[in-house]
Design an enzyme around this catalytic site. Structure first.
Site, PDB file in Angstrom:
ATOM      1  N   SER A   1       0.969  -1.151   0.062  1.00  0.00           N
ATOM      2  CA  SER A   1      -0.014   0.059   0.031  1.00  0.00           C
ATOM      3  C   SER A   1       0.993   1.277  -0.303  1.00  0.00           C
ATOM      4  O   SER A   1       1.741   1.460   0.962  1.00  0.00           O
ATOM      5  CB  SER A   1      -0.831   0.042   1.135  1.00  0.00           C
ATOM      6  OG  SER A   1      -1.516   1.431   1.227  1.00  0.00           O
TER       7      SER A   1
ATOM      8  N   ASP B   1      -4.549   3.846  -2.173  1.00  0.00           N
ATOM      9  CA  ASP B   1      -5.683   4.230  -1.313  1.00  0.00           C
ATOM     10  C   ASP B   1      -6.118   5.530  -1.965  1.00  0.00           C
ATOM     11  O   ASP B   1      -5.336   6.483  -1.523  1.00  0.00           O
ATOM     12  CB  ASP B   1      -5.111   4.362   0.270  1.00  0.00           C
ATOM     13  CG  ASP B   1      -4.838   2.752   0.495  1.00  0.00           C
ATOM     14  OD1 ASP B   1      -6.053   1.968   0.340  1.00  0.00           O
ATOM     15  OD2 ASP B   1      -3.823   2.490   1.036  1.00  0.00           O
TER      16      ASP B   1
ATOM     17  N   MET C   1      -8.772   8.397  -0.828  1.00  0.00           N
ATOM     18  CA  MET C   1      -9.456   8.985  -0.007  1.00  0.00           C
ATOM     19  C   MET C   1     -10.239  10.103  -0.109  1.00  0.00           C
ATOM     20  O   MET C   1      -9.329  11.235  -0.617  1.00  0.00           O
ATOM     21  CB  MET C   1      -8.800   8.993   1.575  1.00  0.00           C
ATOM     22  CG  MET C   1      -8.134   7.561   1.695  1.00  0.00           C
ATOM     23  SD  MET C   1      -7.563   7.530   3.324  1.00  0.00           S
ATOM     24  CE  MET C   1      -6.590   5.782   3.574  1.00  0.00           C
TER      25      MET C   1
HETATM   26  C1  DX5 Z   1      -6.443   1.945   5.362  1.00  0.00           C
HETATM   27  C2  DX5 Z   1      -5.756   1.717   3.957  1.00  0.00           C
HETATM   28  C3  DX5 Z   1      -4.879   0.737   3.997  1.00  0.00           C
HETATM   29  C4  DX5 Z   1      -3.540   0.643   4.776  1.00  0.00           C
HETATM   30  C5  DX5 Z   1      -2.944  -0.412   5.312  1.00  0.00           C
HETATM   31  O1  DX5 Z   1      -7.650   2.599   5.108  1.00  0.00           O
HETATM   32  O2  DX5 Z   1      -6.978   1.065   3.062  1.00  0.00           O
HETATM   33  O3  DX5 Z   1      -4.466   0.073   2.589  1.00  0.00           O
HETATM   34  O4  DX5 Z   1      -2.750   1.636   3.811  1.00  0.00           O
HETATM   35  O5  DX5 Z   1      -1.747   0.253   5.740  1.00  0.00           O
HETATM   36  P1  DX5 Z   1      -1.160  -0.761   6.880  1.00  0.00           P
HETATM   37  O6  DX5 Z   1      -0.561  -1.770   6.545  1.00  0.00           O
HETATM   38  O7  DX5 Z   1       0.005  -0.084   7.460  1.00  0.00           O
HETATM   39  O8  DX5 Z   1      -2.122  -0.984   8.212  1.00  0.00           O
HETATM   40 ZN    ZN Z   2      -6.497   0.065   1.316  1.00  0.00          ZN
END
Ligand code: DX5
Ligand code: ZN
Length: 238
Positions: free
Chosen positions: A8, A33, A35
């Site tokens: 990610s 991601d 957002m």
């Molecule tokens: C959270 C995201 C994830 C996040 C995961 O809302 O959807 O993809 O980046 O990050 P880690 O692996 O650090 O939990």
């Molecule tokens: Zn994600």
């Protein structure tokens, strides 16, 4: 079943996204991601950055939309060349129409569920989807603790795939690291999103390889239906 890793970019250095993508050249998908500061209280990447990433890396882009009104916006990410576009069922007015539009645009369609969202009401629409993303943290931020209580949703989805009722990539996202990936793999996940565990490692590509090996060793043996359909489960590139 195979184990696939999707680092990610949320945990990467946003001033160097191209270099960070290159640092995980051995990944299966690159998880992006998106957002919007409405569906979740954080603001990240939009279409311009996805378009630039598409040119900067050969990795398939796995766009995870944490946005309101995905029915309006999701297809735009398919048109930018994402290999998979996942949106949240909690935000969608017509998830089936949106999934069909994504497939028609040439991408895989993914359905995401937050930790508190049950799977049962959506089991009947899962055949419209290629990916099920089970959030293992509340969406919005990286670096949170994995919530093992959501894994029964993974187990149920895997049971349906094994019984031949569904073809789905089962993805887990949030808090996935070397201490949690085995539980998710044992429950039946085959795509593992990892942000912090990859990009905060000294050797991100090494972390990808290690996580993949750890998950593969913990996955349950595949049933006959899965073996017959191996190609259908291989994440396609673009
Ligand atoms: C959270 C995201 C994830 C996040 C995961 O809302 O959807 O993809 O980046 O990050 P880690 O692996 O650090 O939990
Ligand atoms: Zn994600």
């Amino acid at each position: 079943m195979e184990a696939h890793i999707a680092p990610s970019l949320l945990a990467a250095d946003f001033a160097r996204l191209g270099e960070q993508a290159a640092a995980v050249h051995n990944a299966d998908w690159l998880h992006v991601d998106v957002m919007d500061n409405h569906f979740v209280p954080n603001l990240t990447i939009g279409p311009q950055v996805v378009a630039d990433l598409r040119r900067a890396t050969g990795l398939p882009l796995d766009c995870h939309l944490m946005i309101d009104d995905p029915d309006r916006w999701a297809v735009g990410y398919a048109e930018l060349g994402a290999c998979n576009v996942t949106f949240h069922v909690e935000a969608a007015a017509d998830p089936v129409a949106t999934a069909r539009a994504l497939r028609a645009a040439g991408t895989l369609a993914g359905l995401a569920v937050k930790p508190g969202t049950p799977l049962e009401p959506y089991l009947e629409i899962l055949p419209e989807f290629d990916t099920l993303l089970v959030m293992t943290v509340e969406p919005g931020f990286g670096g949170q603790d994995f919530i093992p209580g959501v894994l029964p949703k993974v187990t149920e989805a895997r049971r349906r795939v094994e019984s031949g009722h569904l073809k789905l990539i089962i993805e887990v996202d949030g808090g996935v690291n070397d201490e949690t990936i085995e539980q998710a793999a044992a429950a039946g996940a085959d795509m593992f999103v990892a942000g912090t565990a990859v990009f905060e490692a000294d050797d991100p590509a090494g972390a990808v390889a290690a996580l993949r090996a750890q998950a593969a060793a913990a996955q349950p043996p595949s049933g006959p239906s899965l073996r017959r359909d191996t190609d259908a489960h291989r994440p396609p590139g673009r």
